[in-house]
Write an enzyme that holds these catalytic residues in place. Structure first.
Site, short mmCIF file in Angstrom:
data_model
loop_
_atom_site.label_atom_id
_atom_site.label_comp_id
_atom_site.label_asym_id
_atom_site.label_seq_id
_atom_site.Cartn_x
_atom_site.Cartn_y
_atom_site.Cartn_z
N CYS A 289 9.83 -4.15 15.54
CA CYS A 289 10.20 -5.48 15.03
C CYS A 289 9.10 -6.01 14.10
CB CYS A 289 10.48 -6.42 16.20
SG CYS A 289 11.39 -7.91 15.73
N HIS B 123 14.26 -3.41 19.98
CA HIS B 123 13.16 -3.39 20.95
C HIS B 123 13.43 -2.38 22.07
CE1 HIS B 123 10.74 -6.97 19.74
NE2 HIS B 123 11.88 -7.29 19.13
N GLU C 233 11.28 -1.13 24.05
CA GLU C 233 10.44 -1.46 25.21
C GLU C 233 11.09 -2.46 26.13
OE1 GLU C 233 9.65 -4.95 22.61
OE2 GLU C 233 10.19 -2.85 22.34
#
Length: 271
Positions: A104, A233, A235
């Site tokens: 990002c 994202h 993660e």
């Protein structure tokens, strides 16, 4: 390599560093240190001590002057305590065959620095950028991605479809001309693309393509495949219960965690 050491940078508006470090540890890294950028400048922490560098998400400098633009200037013009340009350290890190990932805001930084896409191996020359979503608003939703099997990207090897969240206001790729955009596709530097989850076909349709990126670009790699930048994202999908449909055992798309991207990186380094 028995132990992989990862460095997750933080500071000046980063806000996803803890999630990112957790995901990297979960993927098998022996260490995932969260380090403030100022410690790189002071020389207290050396890039050379790590094999995996991650620029996590956030809002560096409040996205003033454009997302991650101010942060890029730090890397381009600051020197360390020994008066050595930071860019030299970053250049050596890449030359040594190590891995870099930008998520990002981190992706925005990589393109502003000219680390991606690195066409013609012209490193640190800005060739593309990321700008405001076509929706003219911040997008916070889950999306489906398709990995390009022809891409050299080591992070996406063996992946077909992956569902992960996005949360950004400036995620649309822009290029100086159509020829540059075509080259990204022809040279397989587009490693991840948005799809319609109902058909799993690559799409420009909103909201499946949340920012209107041409060619549905969600992630780019460089010619070596050792650098990845992506707007979604991974993660944030580090456990099955993160997915909004986690309770539906018949939904096979909820079973592949976003951490598979980190696992590919760790396994590559261990080999």
């Amino acid at each position: 390599m028995a132990t992989v050491k990862a460095l997750v940078l933080t500071g000046y508006g980063t806000n996803s560093h803890k999630e990112t470090a957790y995901a990297v540890r979960q993927a098998g890294a022996g260490e995932a240190d969260i380090v403030h950028f100022s410690d790189i400048v002071s020389g207290a922490v050396k890039l050379n001590d790590y094999q995996f560098l991650l620029f996590p998400g956030g809002f560096l400098d409040g996205d003033d002057l454009g997302a991650a633009h101010a942060a890029a200037q730090r890397w381009l013009y600051l020197k360390d305590s020994e008066e050595k340009p930071l860019l030299e350290h970053l250049n050596k890190f890449l030359d040594d065959g190590k891995l870099i990932m930008g998520i990002c805001n981190g992706f925005q930084l990589l393109v502003k620095l000219g680390i991606l896409p690195c066409l013609d191996n012209k490193r640190f020359e800005r060739q593309v950028s990321l700008t405001h979503n076509l929706s003219a608003r911040y997008e916070d939703r889950w999306v489906e991605l398709k990995a390009n099997p022809k891409s050299p990207c080591i992070f996406t090897q063996g992946i077909d479809l992956l569902q992960v969240p996005v949360r950004h206001g400036e995620g649309r790729i822009v290029t100086p001309d159509e020829a540059t955009l075509d080259r990204l596709e022809q040279e397989n530097l587009i490693c991840l693309q948005y799809t319609n989850p109902n058909t799993s076909e690559i799409t420009q349709e909103y909201p499946y393509n949340p920012n209107g990126s041409p060619k549905a670009i969600a992630g780019l790699t460089d010619p070596t495949g050792r650098v990845l930048g992506l707007m979604p994202h991974p993660e944030a999908f580090n456990h099955s219960t993160n997915h909004p449909h986690w309770a539906n055992s018949n939904d096979k798309k909820t079973r592949t965690l976003g951490t598979v991207i980190f696992e590919n990186a760790i396994n590559y380094l261990k080999k």
